[in-house]
Design a protein around this motif. Structure first.
Motif, PDB file in Angstrom:
ATOM      1  N   LEU A  27       0.862  -1.183   0.000  1.00  0.00           N
ATOM      2  CA  LEU A  27       0.000   0.000   0.000  1.00  0.00           C
ATOM      3  C   LEU A  27       0.897   1.231   0.000  1.00  0.00           C
ATOM      4  O   LEU A  27       1.693   1.424   0.918  1.00  0.00           O
ATOM      5  CB  LEU A  27      -0.909   0.005   1.230  1.00  0.00           C
ATOM      6  CG  LEU A  27      -1.831   1.212   1.386  1.00  0.00           C
ATOM      7  CD1 LEU A  27      -2.812   1.323   0.226  1.00  0.00           C
ATOM      8  CD2 LEU A  27      -2.592   1.146   2.714  1.00  0.00           C
ATOM      9  N   VAL A  28       0.789   2.021  -1.035  1.00  0.00           N
ATOM     10  CA  VAL A  28       1.697   3.147  -1.261  1.00  0.00           C
ATOM     11  C   VAL A  28       1.114   4.449  -0.697  1.00  0.00           C
ATOM     12  O   VAL A  28       1.831   5.237  -0.087  1.00  0.00           O
ATOM     13  CB  VAL A  28       1.974   3.270  -2.781  1.00  0.00           C
ATOM     14  CG1 VAL A  28       2.640   4.578  -3.106  1.00  0.00           C
ATOM     15  CG2 VAL A  28       2.806   2.088  -3.278  1.00  0.00           C
ATOM     16  N   ALA A  29      -0.174   4.650  -0.908  1.00  0.00           N
ATOM     17  CA  ALA A  29      -0.828   5.883  -0.436  1.00  0.00           C
ATOM     18  C   ALA A  29      -2.322   5.630  -0.315  1.00  0.00           C
ATOM     19  O   ALA A  29      -2.878   4.779  -1.014  1.00  0.00           O
ATOM     20  CB  ALA A  29      -0.566   7.038  -1.404  1.00  0.00           C
ATOM     21  N   SER A  30      -2.952   6.371   0.584  1.00  0.00           N
ATOM     22  CA  SER A  30      -4.406   6.271   0.725  1.00  0.00           C
ATOM     23  C   SER A  30      -4.971   7.672   0.883  1.00  0.00           C
ATOM     24  O   SER A  30      -4.237   8.615   1.201  1.00  0.00           O
ATOM     25  CB  SER A  30      -4.781   5.390   1.918  1.00  0.00           C
ATOM     26  OG  SER A  30      -4.336   5.988   3.117  1.00  0.00           O
ATOM     27  N   ALA A  31      -6.262   7.793   0.658  1.00  0.00           N
ATOM     28  CA  ALA A  31      -6.882   9.118   0.733  1.00  0.00           C
ATOM     29  C   ALA A  31      -8.350   9.016   1.099  1.00  0.00           C
ATOM     30  O   ALA A  31      -9.004   8.001   0.832  1.00  0.00           O
ATOM     31  CB  ALA A  31      -6.753   9.844  -0.603  1.00  0.00           C
ATOM     32  N   SER A  32      -8.840  10.075   1.729  1.00  0.00           N
ATOM     33  CA  SER A  32     -10.279  10.267   1.931  1.00  0.00           C
ATOM     34  C   SER A  32     -10.680  11.507   1.161  1.00  0.00           C
ATOM     35  O   SER A  32     -10.017  12.544   1.277  1.00  0.00           O
ATOM     36  CB  SER A  32     -10.594  10.496   3.405  1.00  0.00           C
ATOM     37  OG  SER A  32     -10.273   9.368   4.162  1.00  0.00           O
ATOM     38  N   ALA A  33     -11.751  11.388   0.419  1.00  0.00           N
ATOM     39  CA  ALA A  33     -12.249  12.540  -0.332  1.00  0.00           C
ATOM     40  C   ALA A  33     -13.674  12.861   0.098  1.00  0.00           C
ATOM     41  O   ALA A  33     -14.457  11.954   0.397  1.00  0.00           O
ATOM     42  CB  ALA A  33     -12.219  12.249  -1.832  1.00  0.00           C
ATOM     43  N   VAL A  34     -13.970  14.130   0.148  1.00  0.00           N
ATOM     44  CA  VAL A  34     -15.341  14.600   0.334  1.00  0.00           C
ATOM     45  C   VAL A  34     -15.753  15.291  -0.958  1.00  0.00           C
ATOM     46  O   VAL A  34     -15.037  16.185  -1.438  1.00  0.00           O
ATOM     47  CB  VAL A  34     -15.465  15.570   1.529  1.00  0.00           C
ATOM     48  CG1 VAL A  34     -16.881  16.131   1.631  1.00  0.00           C
ATOM     49  CG2 VAL A  34     -15.056  14.879   2.823  1.00  0.00           C
ATOM     50  N   CYS A  35     -16.840  14.819  -1.536  1.00  0.00           N
ATOM     51  CA  CYS A  35     -17.279  15.348  -2.837  1.00  0.00           C
ATOM     52  C   CYS A  35     -18.673  15.928  -2.724  1.00  0.00           C
ATOM     53  O   CYS A  35     -19.549  15.357  -2.073  1.00  0.00           O
ATOM     54  CB  CYS A  35     -17.283  14.239  -3.888  1.00  0.00           C
ATOM     55  SG  CYS A  35     -15.680  13.462  -4.106  1.00  0.00           S
ATOM     56  N   MET A  36     -18.869  17.044  -3.385  1.00  0.00           N
ATOM     57  CA  MET A  36     -20.183  17.663  -3.453  1.00  0.00           C
ATOM     58  C   MET A  36     -20.936  17.043  -4.628  1.00  0.00           C
ATOM     59  O   MET A  36     -20.351  16.838  -5.698  1.00  0.00           O
ATOM     60  CB  MET A  36     -20.016  19.162  -3.678  1.00  0.00           C
ATOM     61  CG  MET A  36     -21.316  19.927  -3.631  1.00  0.00           C
ATOM     62  SD  MET A  36     -20.998  21.728  -3.646  1.00  0.00           S
ATOM     63  CE  MET A  36     -20.097  21.867  -5.217  1.00  0.00           C
ATOM     64  N   ILE A  37     -22.197  16.744  -4.409  1.00  0.00           N
ATOM     65  CA  ILE A  37     -23.007  16.188  -5.489  1.00  0.00           C
ATOM     66  C   ILE A  37     -23.996  17.256  -5.967  1.00  0.00           C
ATOM     67  O   ILE A  37     -24.718  17.837  -5.161  1.00  0.00           O
ATOM     68  CB  ILE A  37     -23.792  14.946  -5.021  1.00  0.00           C
ATOM     69  CG1 ILE A  37     -22.830  13.906  -4.462  1.00  0.00           C
ATOM     70  CG2 ILE A  37     -24.612  14.365  -6.170  1.00  0.00           C
ATOM     71  CD1 ILE A  37     -23.536  12.783  -3.747  1.00  0.00           C
ATOM     72  N   ARG A  38     -23.939  17.512  -7.274  1.00  0.00           N
ATOM     73  CA  ARG A  38     -24.884  18.454  -7.852  1.00  0.00           C
ATOM     74  C   ARG A  38     -25.865  17.694  -8.720  1.00  0.00           C
ATOM     75  O   ARG A  38     -25.465  16.776  -9.441  1.00  0.00           O
ATOM     76  CB  ARG A  38     -24.143  19.494  -8.694  1.00  0.00           C
ATOM     77  CG  ARG A  38     -23.405  20.502  -7.812  1.00  0.00           C
ATOM     78  CD  ARG A  38     -22.645  21.491  -8.632  1.00  0.00           C
ATOM     79  NE  ARG A  38     -21.481  20.860  -9.258  1.00  0.00           N
ATOM     80  CZ  ARG A  38     -20.545  21.515  -9.921  1.00  0.00           C
ATOM     81  NH1 ARG A  38     -20.633  22.828 -10.066  1.00  0.00           N
ATOM     82  NH2 ARG A  38     -19.508  20.896 -10.441  1.00  0.00           N
ATOM     83  N   ARG A  39     -27.126  18.056  -8.625  1.00  0.00           N
ATOM     84  CA  ARG A  39     -28.154  17.405  -9.425  1.00  0.00           C
ATOM     85  C   ARG A  39     -28.355  18.181 -10.721  1.00  0.00           C
ATOM     86  O   ARG A  39     -28.466  19.399 -10.706  1.00  0.00           O
ATOM     87  CB  ARG A  39     -29.483  17.344  -8.670  1.00  0.00           C
ATOM     88  CG  ARG A  39     -29.392  16.686  -7.323  1.00  0.00           C
ATOM     89  CD  ARG A  39     -29.224  15.177  -7.398  1.00  0.00           C
ATOM     90  NE  ARG A  39     -28.745  14.625  -6.139  1.00  0.00           N
ATOM     91  CZ  ARG A  39     -28.355  13.367  -5.977  1.00  0.00           C
ATOM     92  NH1 ARG A  39     -28.346  12.517  -6.980  1.00  0.00           N
ATOM     93  NH2 ARG A  39     -27.930  12.933  -4.798  1.00  0.00           N
ATOM     94  N   MET A  40     -28.404  17.453 -11.826  1.00  0.00           N
ATOM     95  CA  MET A  40     -28.525  18.091 -13.129  1.00  0.00           C
ATOM     96  C   MET A  40     -29.979  18.293 -13.518  1.00  0.00           C
ATOM     97  O   MET A  40     -30.276  19.080 -14.396  1.00  0.00           O
ATOM     98  CB  MET A  40     -27.839  17.248 -14.201  1.00  0.00           C
ATOM     99  CG  MET A  40     -26.347  17.120 -13.992  1.00  0.00           C
ATOM    100  SD  MET A  40     -25.549  18.755 -13.927  1.00  0.00           S
ATOM    101  CE  MET A  40     -23.848  18.267 -13.692  1.00  0.00           C
ATOM    102  N   ARG A  41     -30.869  17.510 -12.915  1.00  0.00           N
ATOM    103  CA  ARG A  41     -32.280  17.561 -13.338  1.00  0.00           C
ATOM    104  C   ARG A  41     -33.166  17.954 -12.168  1.00  0.00           C
ATOM    105  O   ARG A  41     -32.861  17.636 -11.046  1.00  0.00           O
ATOM    106  CB  ARG A  41     -32.714  16.181 -13.830  1.00  0.00           C
ATOM    107  CG  ARG A  41     -31.980  15.767 -15.096  1.00  0.00           C
ATOM    108  CD  ARG A  41     -32.311  14.321 -15.458  1.00  0.00           C
ATOM    109  NE  ARG A  41     -31.428  13.873 -16.543  1.00  0.00           N
ATOM    110  CZ  ARG A  41     -31.376  12.623 -16.989  1.00  0.00           C
ATOM    111  NH1 ARG A  41     -32.171  11.705 -16.468  1.00  0.00           N
ATOM    112  NH2 ARG A  41     -30.561  12.288 -17.961  1.00  0.00           N
TER     113      ARG A  41
END
Lengths: 139, 139
Positions: free
Chosen positions: B125-139
């Motif tokens: 295991l070389v690297a790990s990450a946690s991401a927080v992403c915003m979800i936008r609705r297209m419809r």
């Protein structure tokens, strides 16, 4: 890469890394007293996400680079830094072209130091990061 | 890029980003039920730090990529994800060549989701990450 007021040994070290050319690193100003480093990067057309913006990960690569170089400059010649964590906030989108980055040395402990980095395009803060780096003594 | 079980529209979207080719993205397996994505990347000789290892920032670019693609796959077709934060831990050094990455969709809220990513080389295991992403609705 312009080696403006970096030590010759650090300049030579950086020249050995291909990432320097890939990111278009251009050192602007190192101020060891203030603990700051200003550099330029060039985001190329190879760095783009599907929306045509610079991929966030490539901004992270710039933030890793600018913070890492500042650490090397602050702890040389007897110390060497390795980044343990890089926490990036993506703030605005960036287009290909010139990006200005600045790093701030926040705290030096015995074995770790804390550094902050910013990437700007024009007057817009695009991304920022906090890095924790381990310092190893060579002598 | 192999478009293994990605939707045609997501495959076409990814093809528009040059970062896909720069990182040598090769999709291996998307499992929407489990919320996981496995991909390969190729670290080239352009990604190296002065020690001849893959620069941590380029590992961050891979982690941003794999987590971002999983989010897009999980929220399409009506949603679109933008990464807000990426927190990376660097665990071991990596050489140029094949890197395997995996992303895990951890939580979906109304407007943000949490994703975890890992980059492996061989059994390391070389690297790990946690991401927080915003979800936008297209419809």
């Amino acid at each position: 890469m312009t080696a403006t007021n970096l030590s010759p040994s650090l300049s030579a070290l950086l020249e050995r890394g291909t990432i320097t050319r890939t990111l278009g690193l251009d050192i602007q100003k190192l101020d060891k007293e203030a603990g700051t480093l200003e550099v330029h990067y060039t985001a190329t057309n190879d760095f783009l996400n599907p929306a045509g913006q610079v991929q966030g990960g490539m901004l992270s690569a710039m933030l890793d680079d600018v913070t890492g170089i500042l650490v090397l400059a602050m702890v040389e010649p007897e110390g060497f830094g390795s980044t343990l964590t890089l926490n990036v906030s993506f703030i605005a989108s960036a287009k290909p072209g010139l990006l200005r980055a600045k790093a701030y040395f926040e705290r030096q402990g015995n074995s770790v130091c804390n550094v902050r980095g910013e990437v700007w395009q024009g007057e817009t803060l695009v991304a920022s990061a906090s890095a924790v780096c381990m310092i190893r003594r060579m002598r």
